[in-house]
Scaffold this motif. Structure first.
Motif, short mmCIF file in Angstrom:
data_model
loop_
_atom_site.label_atom_id
_atom_site.label_comp_id
_atom_site.label_asym_id
_atom_site.label_seq_id
_atom_site.Cartn_x
_atom_site.Cartn_y
_atom_site.Cartn_z
N SER A 50 2.97 8.52 8.97
CA SER A 50 2.83 6.99 8.55
C SER A 50 2.68 5.34 8.29
CB SER A 50 3.80 7.68 7.12
OG SER A 50 3.60 8.54 6.29
N LYS A 53 0.33 3.35 7.33
CA LYS A 53 -0.18 3.12 6.25
C LYS A 53 -0.87 1.75 5.90
CE LYS A 53 2.43 6.33 3.93
NZ LYS A 53 4.05 7.07 3.28
N GLN A 56 -4.22 1.32 6.34
CA GLN A 56 -4.49 2.18 5.74
C GLN A 56 -5.82 1.54 4.02
OE1 GLN A 56 -2.12 5.58 5.22
NE2 GLN A 56 -3.10 6.93 6.85
N CYS A 80 1.88 0.35 1.24
CA CYS A 80 2.66 0.66 2.47
C CYS A 80 3.60 1.42 3.06
CB CYS A 80 2.51 -0.17 3.11
SG CYS A 80 1.16 -1.60 2.90
N SER A 82 6.44 4.55 2.57
CA SER A 82 7.53 5.43 2.81
C SER A 82 8.74 5.86 2.44
CB SER A 82 7.26 5.99 4.31
OG SER A 82 6.50 6.55 4.94
N CYS A 137 4.73 9.77 -0.07
CA CYS A 137 3.35 8.08 -0.59
C CYS A 137 3.23 8.31 -1.33
CB CYS A 137 2.56 9.92 0.36
SG CYS A 137 2.58 9.37 2.54
N LYS A 140 0.77 5.14 -1.34
CA LYS A 140 -0.12 4.54 -0.94
C LYS A 140 -1.25 5.89 -1.76
CE LYS A 140 -0.42 7.99 2.35
NZ LYS A 140 -0.57 8.53 3.71
N THR A 195 -5.61 12.89 9.27
CA THR A 195 -4.19 11.79 9.82
C THR A 195 -5.28 11.78 11.02
OG1 THR A 195 -2.70 11.01 11.41
CG2 THR A 195 -3.10 13.11 10.85
#
Length: 340
Positions: A50, A53, A56, A80, A82, A137, A140, A195
């Motif tokens: 994570s 993020k 991502q 972004c 967690s 998550c 995200k 991942t």
């Protein structure tokens, strides 16, 4: 350098004796990839989990989702995150999904109870069960659903490696880290998305490039700047009450982006210096990674007194027994005090 050759970067002391030692590696680089400081094997591929993020989230730019939905800074911060499943996190993700015309049932991250104990207790007392909204998550995943909607592709199975959403996510990461992400170094994260492992050095460079825009297309550089601005302006959404990510970013007021990941990964950028950093604890210990990244930031971020106080709280963490007595500490070793 072999993994076992990594230096001891944190230790657990109980009473007057070192009870445990944690080896690892870290690296600080600028946007061109020049190493500012490092220790250990920074070329061994690791799963960033994570900690990336924000990288991502770049798929929300390349897909057009940010512009199509006019996503807010709070939504970018949640992408972004967690988060700990606190009430304001759940409300924020619910709003995010509603904004893109979807509902919690579309999330494929799975459900778990809030990690913040008071929120977990309040949920239990309410008689309700945890949902995917409580998953750390879920923000995200809401961002990834926005990517699917912007691309005009089915939302079902958006977590699969070959789904257009995950191809867009992978391409965004590759762009900023400057490293191919290959299927022979791919796993499944805790929230079910792929991942990808890459050298620690590459992730540090990626964060430096996101901070500076160096070597990035103008739209990606601009988006990275906005993502960092959103996360640092709303740090409570990225982590939550008492978390390292939230407390550190709040203390630095936009000058520092910090994000942790599972199995002892910490990444971020000292934005005013244009430096990116990444570290990994070999045994995945989270407390050790907190001590290490706090010590690293004490050395490289030029903290003021208030910022130093926050970092020192994480660099040396007190261990208490069931009676509340102080019985030891987890702390970084001198190997982390680079440039001090």
């Amino acid at each position: 350098m072999s993994e076992t050759a990594n230096p001891i970067l944190a230790e657990v002391v109980r009473g007057n004796w070192v009870e445990n030692r944690h080896r690892g590696a870290f690296v600080v680089v600028d946007g061109a990839g020049k190493i500012i400081a490092s220790a250990g094997d920074i070329d061994r591929p690791v799963f960033p989990r994570s900690a990336i993020k924000s990288m991502q989230a770049l798929a929300m730019v390349t897909s057009g989702a940010i512009d199509r939905f006019k996503l807010t800074d709070e939504e970018l911060a949640l992408a972004c995150a967690s988060h700990q499943g606190e009430e304001f996190h759940v409300a924020g993700v619910t709003s995010f999904l509603g904004h893109i015309g979807l509902a919690a049932g579309e999330l494929e991250c799975g459900a778990h109870a809030p990690s913040y104990a008071p929120a977990r207790e309040r949920l239990r007392e309410s008689g309700h069960q945890p949902t995917a909204l409580h998953n750390n998550c879920s923000g995200k995943h809401s961002g990834m659903l926005a990517v699917a909607e912007a691309l005009g592709v089915p939302t079902a199975h958006y977590v699969d490696r070959d789904h257009p959403v995950q191809r867009a996510v992978r391409a965004g990461i590759e762009l900023v880290v400057g490293e191919p992400l290959t299927v022979d170094r791919c796993g499944t994260d805790g929230c079910s998305i792929p991942t990808w492992a890459a050298p620690l050095r590459a992730f540090a460079r990626g964060f430096a490039r996101m901070a500076t825009g160096e070597g990035l297309p103008p739209d990606i550089a601009s988006a990275a700047h906005r993502i960092f601005d959103a996360a640092t302006a709303h740090p409570h959404l990225v982590g939550g009450t008492g978390t390292l990510d939230t407390d550190v970013m709040r203390a630095f007021g936009g000058r520092l982006f910090q994000k942790g990941g599972a199995e002892g990964v910490q990444c971020g950028a000292v934005r005013n210096k244009g430096w990116g950093y990444a570290l990994k604890v070999d045994d995945g210990n989270t407390l050790a990674s907190h001590a290490m990244v706090a010590a690293l930031l004490l050395a490289i971020s030029d903290p003021d007194a208030a910022q130093r106080e926050v970092l020192e709280r994480f660099a040396t963490q007190t261990t208490r027994n069931v009676r509340g007595l102080e019985v030891g500490v987890t702390r970084a070793t001198a190997a982390m005090a680079v440039g001090a």
